[in-house]
Design a protein around this motif. Structure first.
Motif, short mmCIF file in Angstrom:
data_model
loop_
_atom_site.label_atom_id
_atom_site.label_comp_id
_atom_site.label_asym_id
_atom_site.label_seq_id
_atom_site.Cartn_x
_atom_site.Cartn_y
_atom_site.Cartn_z
N GLY A 44 0.81 -1.21 0.00
CA GLY A 44 0.00 0.00 0.00
C GLY A 44 0.84 1.26 0.00
N LEU A 45 2.01 1.21 0.65
CA LEU A 45 2.90 2.36 0.66
C LEU A 45 3.43 2.63 -0.75
CD1 LEU A 45 4.57 4.52 2.08
CD2 LEU A 45 6.29 2.77 2.59
N LEU A 46 3.79 1.58 -1.47
CA LEU A 46 4.28 1.76 -2.84
C LEU A 46 3.20 2.42 -3.71
CD1 LEU A 46 6.10 -1.66 -3.36
CD2 LEU A 46 7.11 0.53 -2.75
N GLU A 47 1.95 1.99 -3.49
CA GLU A 47 0.85 2.59 -4.25
C GLU A 47 0.67 4.06 -3.88
OE1 GLU A 47 -2.30 1.82 -7.08
OE2 GLU A 47 -0.87 0.38 -6.26
N LEU A 48 0.77 4.38 -2.59
CA LEU A 48 0.62 5.76 -2.15
C LEU A 48 1.75 6.64 -2.70
CD1 LEU A 48 -0.50 5.38 1.57
CD2 LEU A 48 -1.80 6.40 -0.30
N VAL A 49 2.96 6.10 -2.68
CA VAL A 49 4.10 6.88 -3.20
C VAL A 49 3.86 7.23 -4.66
CG1 VAL A 49 6.54 6.73 -3.80
CG2 VAL A 49 5.77 5.97 -1.55
N ALA A 50 3.31 6.28 -5.42
CA ALA A 50 3.06 6.54 -6.84
C ALA A 50 1.93 7.54 -7.05
CB ALA A 50 2.73 5.23 -7.55
N GLU A 239 -5.04 -4.66 -14.24
CA GLU A 239 -4.90 -3.71 -13.13
C GLU A 239 -4.29 -4.40 -11.90
OE1 GLU A 239 -5.54 -0.45 -12.99
OE2 GLU A 239 -6.06 -0.39 -15.12
N TYR A 240 -4.71 -5.61 -11.65
CA TYR A 240 -4.21 -6.37 -10.50
C TYR A 240 -2.70 -6.59 -10.61
CZ TYR A 240 -3.59 -10.35 -7.31
OH TYR A 240 -3.14 -11.19 -6.33
N GLU A 241 -2.26 -7.01 -11.79
CA GLU A 241 -0.84 -7.32 -11.98
C GLU A 241 0.03 -6.07 -11.93
OE1 GLU A 241 -0.80 -9.45 -15.67
OE2 GLU A 241 -0.91 -11.39 -14.64
N ALA A 242 -0.51 -4.93 -12.35
CA ALA A 242 0.28 -3.71 -12.41
C ALA A 242 0.32 -2.97 -11.08
CB ALA A 242 -0.28 -2.78 -13.49
N SER A 243 -0.51 -3.38 -10.12
CA SER A 243 -0.64 -2.61 -8.88
C SER A 243 0.41 -2.99 -7.85
CB SER A 243 -2.04 -2.83 -8.29
OG SER A 243 -2.15 -2.20 -7.03
N GLY A 244 0.85 -2.00 -7.10
CA GLY A 244 1.72 -2.26 -5.95
C GLY A 244 0.95 -2.73 -4.75
N ALA A 245 -0.38 -2.58 -4.79
CA ALA A 245 -1.25 -3.01 -3.69
C ALA A 245 -2.44 -3.75 -4.27
CB ALA A 245 -1.71 -1.81 -2.87
N PRO A 246 -2.23 -4.95 -4.83
CA PRO A 246 -3.33 -5.68 -5.46
C PRO A 246 -4.34 -6.15 -4.44
CG PRO A 246 -1.39 -7.07 -5.30
CD PRO A 246 -0.95 -5.70 -4.87
N LEU A 247 -5.60 -6.29 -4.88
CA LEU A 247 -6.66 -6.75 -3.99
C LEU A 247 -7.22 -8.09 -4.46
CD1 LEU A 247 -8.48 -6.32 -1.59
CD2 LEU A 247 -9.91 -4.79 -2.97
#
Length: 462
Positions: A44-50, A239-247
């Motif tokens: 989740g931090l990687l996603e937030l940083v982006a 989208e799942y594969e590209a995300s730093g915080a997949p769900l």
């Protein structure tokens, strides 16, 4: 999903923030582990940083780490606000169960889909603090808190909305935003749809996906669903594969607030369609004008989809006795059903296929024609196949369906695999025997594998 190594600068900030929170950690890719063996996922931090380049990196890291520490170790005793004020800030948040460091701390979390849990989360300046059971108990009873939190979620405004054309006239709704609650808004999909379109969802609901906390995909369930659904599945996986915080890479059927998985992980890590019978039945009903279609008949359905695929002796029955053996099996199965559910074996017949395109490949096929089907997913015919390479018997079905675009009656090609799992191979078939047999042979003789490409996981297989 493979772990991402943190950039050196980010790794230093993470370790420092944990130390300031009184917790020493070691980093293992994008997971921090403390001396007690507790894991803190940093995806989740990687996603937030982006996404949050407007926030100083140090502040972003410290805030996020404090949220992680609170989520794993419990809510801080000095967290400001009365219980009433904190309860008014709660929202439901979806997380993957596999991401939990200590599931025992969250017994109140509700599973809304396999592996996907609904938590009660407390809003913080830059994220969401998932409350432990002890923290929730201080605020009130779980059912009331969850009900109020969902109502609060339904009142949120959509940040970004795009309608993408898909298939022949269908539309895929794409909702995105900076809030980690965006994907969780599937829990209030009826309110989201009403806000975006001004209309209610149809009675059959919608097909949906929430590949990341920041993305929600959906399409109202109508006769165009099969076309839109393929685009939905592929978009969700991408989208799942590209995300730093997949769900979740999966797609679901939302009906009355309940989620039914429509994809599952198959052999090799690929995705396959599941529960296809129910989808086809609903589309068929809609294509017929919305009227109720009489349900599948237990005798017809059970014989084609349960009895025949389970039989292993028919390959050794002489050809001239196949017809009599099938009638015997039909009546034997019917004797297990109530008298008012038993059907006559009118039209039931079978025989070994003698066509050159089958024998040339060494395959042995037994084709069983069934009494005329009346409802989805009763079958026109079943083929039991013994591949020429000596591998195990396979069972293919040619099932009644209605084309969701044209309304034309036709068929779909399915296969019953081990453990009672059914795979849908092809739509748009006819009820004719020769195309069915040719399609079966094509499945028995797959084309050579293409040259190896960089490995990807979660791709949808038709």
């Amino acid at each position: 999903m493979g772990r991402h190594e943190l950039e050196p600068e980010l790794a230093v900030l993470v370790r420092t923030a944990f130390a300031e929170a009184g917790t020493e950690v070691t980093l293992h890719g994008d997971v921090a582990r403390d001396a007690h063996g507790r894991d803190y996922g940093l995806g989740g931090l990687l996603e937030l940083v982006a996404r949050r380049s407007d926030v100083p990196l140090g502040l972003l890291v410290r805030s996020h780490v404090l949220d992680l520490v609170a989520a794993v170790q419990g809510r801080a005793a000095d967290d400001p606000g009365s219980p009433e004020e904190e309860a008014a800030r709660l929202h439901p948040l979806l997380l993957a169960a596999a991401d939990l460091a200590d599931p025992a701390q969250h017994p109140h979390a509700r599973e809304v889909a396999p592996g996907i849990l609904e938590f009660l989360a407390l809003e913080s300046p830059l994220g969401w603090q998932v409350l432990t059971a002890a923290a929730v108990a201080e605020l009130g009873d779980v059912p009331s808190l969850r009900r109020d939190a969902r109502a609060r979620l339904a009142r949120l405004s959509v940040e970004q909305h795009q309608v993408r054309p898909a298939g022949q006239g269908g539309n895929l709704h794409v909702v995105t935003g900076n809030s980690a609650l965006t994907g969780s808004r599937v829990l209030a999909l009826d309110a989201v749809h009403r806000e975006l379109t001004g209309r209610e969802l149809p009675p059959d609901g919608a097909v949906v996906a929430f590949p990341t906390p920041f993305c929600l995909l959906f399409a109202p369930f109508d006769v165009r669903v099969p076309e839109v659904f393929q685009d939905l599945i592929e978009t969700a996986v991408r989208e799942y594969e590209a995300s730093g915080a997949p769900l979740s890479p999966h797609s679901y059927w939302w009906r009355g607030g309940e989620l039914t998985p429509l994809t599952a992980v198959a052999e090799g890590g690929l995705l396959e369609l599941v529960d296809a019978d129910a989808v086809i039945a609903a589309v068929t009903r809609l294509a017929d004008g919305g009227g109720e279609v009489s349900g599948k008949r237990p005798h017809h359905y059970g014989f084609a989809h349960r009895v025949l695929p389970s039989l292993t002796h028919l390959g050794s029955v002489p050809g001239e006795r196949i017809g009599a053996e099938l009638v015997r099996l039909w009546e034997e199965f019917g004797a297990t059903l109530p008298a008012d559910q038993r059907l006559a074996p009118d039209g039931l017949q079978g025989g070994f296929v003698q066509a050159d395109f089958v024998q040339a490949r060494g395959h042995r096929l037994l084709m069983v024609a069934l009494p005329a089907p009346r409802a989805v997913p009763e079958a026109f015919a079943v083929v039991l196949a013994w591949p020429g390479d000596g591998s195990a018997q396979r069972a293919f079905t040619l099932e009644y369906a209605v084309d969701p675009i044209t309304g034309e009656r036709g068929a779909v090609l399915g296969e019953w695999e081990t453990a009672g799992r059914r795979r849908m191979h092809r739509m748009g078939m006819t009820a004719e025997a020769r195309p069915f047999l040719q399609a079966v042979v094509a499945l028995l003789d797959p084309p050579p594998a293409p040259p190896a490409k960089p490995k990807r996981r979660g791709l949808f297989r038709r």
